[in-house]
Design a protein around this motif. Structure first.
Motif, PDB file in Angstrom:
ATOM      1  N   ILE A   7      -0.610 -42.990 -12.888  1.00 43.82           N
ATOM      2  CA  ILE A   7       0.047 -42.898 -14.181  1.00 43.82           C
ATOM      3  C   ILE A   7       1.548 -42.989 -13.925  1.00 43.82           C
ATOM      4  CG2 ILE A   7       0.477 -41.451 -16.203  1.00 43.82           C
ATOM      5  CD1 ILE A   7      -2.349 -40.335 -15.827  1.00 43.82           C
TER       6      ILE A   7
ATOM      7  N   ASN B 245      -2.584 -44.491 -25.566  1.00 46.24           N
ATOM      8  CA  ASN B 245      -3.435 -43.402 -25.081  1.00 46.24           C
ATOM      9  C   ASN B 245      -4.036 -43.767 -23.736  1.00 46.24           C
ATOM     10  OD1 ASN B 245      -3.475 -41.642 -27.546  1.00 46.24           O
ATOM     11  ND2 ASN B 245      -4.291 -43.531 -28.431  1.00 46.24           N
ATOM     12  N   ILE B 246      -4.090 -42.799 -22.842  1.00 51.87           N
ATOM     13  CA  ILE B 246      -4.710 -42.981 -21.530  1.00 51.87           C
ATOM     14  C   ILE B 246      -5.789 -41.909 -21.391  1.00 51.87           C
ATOM     15  CG2 ILE B 246      -4.368 -42.909 -19.032  1.00 51.87           C
ATOM     16  CD1 ILE B 246      -1.385 -43.567 -19.574  1.00 51.87           C
TER      17      ILE B 246
ATOM     18  N   THR C 247      -0.029 -48.629 -22.992  1.00 51.65           N
ATOM     19  CA  THR C 247      -0.945 -48.201 -24.040  1.00 51.65           C
ATOM     20  C   THR C 247      -0.421 -46.967 -24.759  1.00 51.65           C
ATOM     21  OG1 THR C 247      -3.241 -47.569 -24.481  1.00 51.65           O
ATOM     22  CG2 THR C 247      -2.264 -46.788 -22.425  1.00 51.65           C
TER      23      THR C 247
ATOM     24  N   TRP D  15       3.013 -43.726 -21.157  1.00 51.47           N
ATOM     25  CA  TRP D  15       2.489 -44.918 -21.822  1.00 51.47           C
ATOM     26  C   TRP D  15       2.058 -46.017 -20.849  1.00 51.47           C
ATOM     27  CZ3 TRP D  15       7.075 -42.455 -22.736  1.00 51.47           C
ATOM     28  CH2 TRP D  15       7.092 -41.633 -23.861  1.00 51.47           C
ATOM     29  N   GLU D  16       2.194 -45.775 -19.550  1.00 47.47           N
ATOM     30  CA  GLU D  16       1.850 -46.809 -18.574  1.00 47.47           C
ATOM     31  C   GLU D  16       0.952 -46.244 -17.481  1.00 47.47           C
ATOM     32  OE1 GLU D  16       5.573 -49.794 -18.117  1.00 47.47           O
ATOM     33  OE2 GLU D  16       5.849 -47.781 -17.296  1.00 47.47           O
ATOM     34  N   VAL D  17      -0.047 -47.025 -17.155  1.00 42.65           N
ATOM     35  CA  VAL D  17      -0.910 -46.688 -16.028  1.00 42.65           C
ATOM     36  C   VAL D  17      -1.061 -47.946 -15.185  1.00 42.65           C
ATOM     37  CG1 VAL D  17      -3.063 -47.158 -17.284  1.00 42.65           C
ATOM     38  CG2 VAL D  17      -3.104 -45.638 -15.324  1.00 42.65           C
TER      39      VAL D  17
END
Length: 103
Positions: free
Chosen positions: A64, A81-82, A79, A68-70
């Motif tokens: 992560i 949501n993760i 995204t 907002w980024e993975v």
């Protein structure tokens, strides 16, 4: 987990205001129940089900990078949501002869 919680409650019955509680169980019966529960849950908790509901599922090693980024396998995904679903595997202890036991 429910079975172990129940057995712990029986063990600690006096703390719950119960003078005496006894229980008999067969480990094989408990394991059979666990397999039945897993079989019931599995179809509702699979990558295929979530994808059919419109969820993009990525499998692999992830980091992560921000809220907002993975990054999954070198691919950066942005995204709103993760969801982290790591799954689980049992750890088999190194006990001589354990491979000969029947659940």
């Amino acid at each position: 987990m429910r079975s172990t919680h129940f057995l712990a409650d029986v063990r600690d019955a006096n703390k719950l205001g119960i003078k005496k509680a006894e229980v008999e169980f067969d480990f094989a019966d408990i394991m059979a129940r666990i397999k039945r529960v897993i079989t019931t849950i599995e179809p509702h908790d699979s990558v295929e089900r979530y994808e059919s509901l419109g969820v993009d599922c990525e499998t692999g090693e992830a980091t992560i990078r921000s809220p907002w980024e993975v990054e999954v396998n070198g691919k950066v995904i942005t995204t709103r949501n993760i969801v982290i679903a790591t799954g689980a595997r049992p750890s088999v202890p190194n006990i001589p002869g354990i491979e000969n036991l029947t659940p």
